[in-house]
Design an enzyme around this catalytic site. Structure first.
Site, PDB file in Angstrom:
ATOM      1  N   LYS A  63     -23.597 -39.634  92.160  1.00  0.00           N
ATOM      2  CA  LYS A  63     -24.529 -40.126  93.320  1.00  0.00           C
ATOM      3  C   LYS A  63     -25.857 -39.931  93.055  1.00  0.00           C
ATOM      4  O   LYS A  63     -26.712 -40.668  93.553  1.00  0.00           O
ATOM      5  CB  LYS A  63     -23.996 -39.222  94.518  1.00  0.00           C
ATOM      6  CG  LYS A  63     -22.809 -39.484  95.029  1.00  0.00           C
ATOM      7  CD  LYS A  63     -21.991 -38.981  95.940  1.00  0.00           C
ATOM      8  CE  LYS A  63     -20.575 -39.381  96.372  1.00  0.00           C
ATOM      9  NZ  LYS A  63     -19.783 -38.513  96.903  1.00  0.00           N
ATOM     10  N   GLN A  74     -20.124 -33.085 100.565  1.00  0.00           N
ATOM     11  CA  GLN A  74     -18.940 -33.622  99.476  1.00  0.00           C
ATOM     12  C   GLN A  74     -17.467 -32.892  99.631  1.00  0.00           C
ATOM     13  O   GLN A  74     -17.646 -31.541 100.165  1.00  0.00           O
ATOM     14  CB  GLN A  74     -19.193 -33.131  98.173  1.00  0.00           C
ATOM     15  CG  GLN A  74     -18.292 -33.530  97.120  1.00  0.00           C
ATOM     16  CD  GLN A  74     -18.178 -35.029  96.853  1.00  0.00           C
ATOM     17  OE1 GLN A  74     -19.290 -35.700  96.806  1.00  0.00           O
ATOM     18  NE2 GLN A  74     -17.032 -35.752  96.567  1.00  0.00           N
ATOM     19  N   ASP A 105     -21.123 -41.619 105.073  1.00  0.00           N
ATOM     20  CA  ASP A 105     -19.661 -41.519 104.754  1.00  0.00           C
ATOM     21  C   ASP A 105     -19.130 -42.416 105.877  1.00  0.00           C
ATOM     22  O   ASP A 105     -17.565 -42.770 105.703  1.00  0.00           O
ATOM     23  CB  ASP A 105     -19.049 -40.366 104.628  1.00  0.00           C
ATOM     24  CG  ASP A 105     -19.041 -40.008 103.110  1.00  0.00           C
ATOM     25  OD1 ASP A 105     -19.021 -40.836 102.246  1.00  0.00           O
ATOM     26  OD2 ASP A 105     -18.934 -38.912 102.901  1.00  0.00           O
TER      27      ASP A 105
END
Ligand code: NAP
Length: 284
Positions: free
Chosen positions: A52, A96, A119
């Protein structure tokens, strides 16, 4: 023989598009910023976080990484989320997953400002997806839609089967196909007659988490087969949920693993962060 959909190429094209838009925003004084929070030292999570970071560099985003120790408390994590929610340099926050067991991931997601929830896991964003009025789409299903579009594969009127009903892949995937006017069946571990259901499908998306689960005799000739799985075969080699050797000769289009859906997820994260930055100056 199927046409193999090249996820690396489509992902590169998305990132190129994002970079161009990012340059345009920078000229207006806004640099899209993504904060990635990782707790503990899960090696797979570490790899995802590094990827990322690299993608952010490539498209020209500002990125911040917060690597917290395994013993981080819920309160400490929520404090960090509060700080990032208030930080004007940060447009997207990604925590995460999975988090260590003592932490409540639902509470953490609920704490993220929905405008920074790149997300698209926050209940507010999930609800918006349901009614078709969204800013962000969850990255993996959005990546699948981008792959279908890259080959001009029409969803409208098609019989679509999504195998898997997780909140991050299966359910939103089904909703996106529905928004494109597909006729969608969601299959799961309690589904009866899965083979017959799959044999009726024009488009199959496999998101099961079982290596080589979808076999050749479950797929009709000419079906489009999208493999979301990231599994390990009996030799520890990365493979998907689709038995590629069996299914590829029957399908019209198929995604490989690796090099199919995988590279799309990060590209769509970049896209979502760009959208969040644009929204922050009412350009969405
Ligand atoms: P998950 O949460 O474990 O969900 C798996 C789904 O498969 C569940 O809904 C389960 O049904 C269903 N299932 C299990 N066994 C089945 C069976 N025998 N027949 C039919 N359905 C069955 O997994 P996930 O997070 O959605 O991930 C799915 C796969 O995608 C994994 O391989 C994961 O690594 C991969 N993935 C890839 C990316 C990417 O970037 N490419 C991103 C996310 C996930 P129940 O609900 O009834 O248990």
């Amino acid at each position: 023989m199927a046409k193999i959909i090249d996820g690396k190429a489509v992902s590169a094209a998305v990132k190129h598009r994002v970079k161009e838009e990012c340059d345009r925003l920078k000229a207006k004084g806004v640099t899209p910023g993504l904060a990635v929070v990782i707790v503990g030292d899960d090696p797979a999570s570490r790899v995802y976080v590094n990827n990322k970071k690299k993608a952010c560099e490539l498209v020209g985003f500002h990125s911040e990484e917060y690597a917290l120790p395994e013993q981080t408390t819920q309160e400490e994590l929520l404090d960090l989320v509060d700080k990032l929610n208030a930080d004007k340099k940060i447009h997207g926050i990604l925590v995460q997953l999975p988090l260590p067991k003592h932490l409540d991931d639902k509470a953490v997601i609920a704490h993220i400002d929905p405008n920074k929830d790149v997300d698209a896991f926050h209940a507010e964003n999930v609800g918006k997806i349901m009614i078709g009025e969204y800013s962000f789409l969850p990255c993996t299903p959005a990546g699948v839609m981008e792959l279908l579009a890259s080959e001009n594969i029409e969803v409208e009127g098609k019989s679509c089967v999504v195998i898997g009903r997780s909140n991050i892949v299966g359910k939103p995937m089904a909703m996106l196909l529905l928004h494109k006017n597909g006729t969608v069946t969601i299959a799961h571990s309690r589904t009866k007659n899965l083979k017959e259901i799959c044999l009726g499908a024009d488009i199959i998306v496999a998101a099961v988490g079982i290596p080589k689960f979808l076999k050749g005799d479950m797929v009709k000739d000419g079906a489009v087969v999208i493999d979301v799985g990231m599994d390990r075969d009996e030799n520890g080699k990365l493979c998907g949920d689709v038995d590629f050797a069996e299914v590829e000769p029957k399908a019209s289009y198929i995604t490989p693993v690796p090099g199919g859906v995988g590279p799309m997820t990060i590209a769509m994260l970049m896209q979502n962060t760009l959208t969040a930055a644009k929204n922050s100056i009412n350009e969405g």
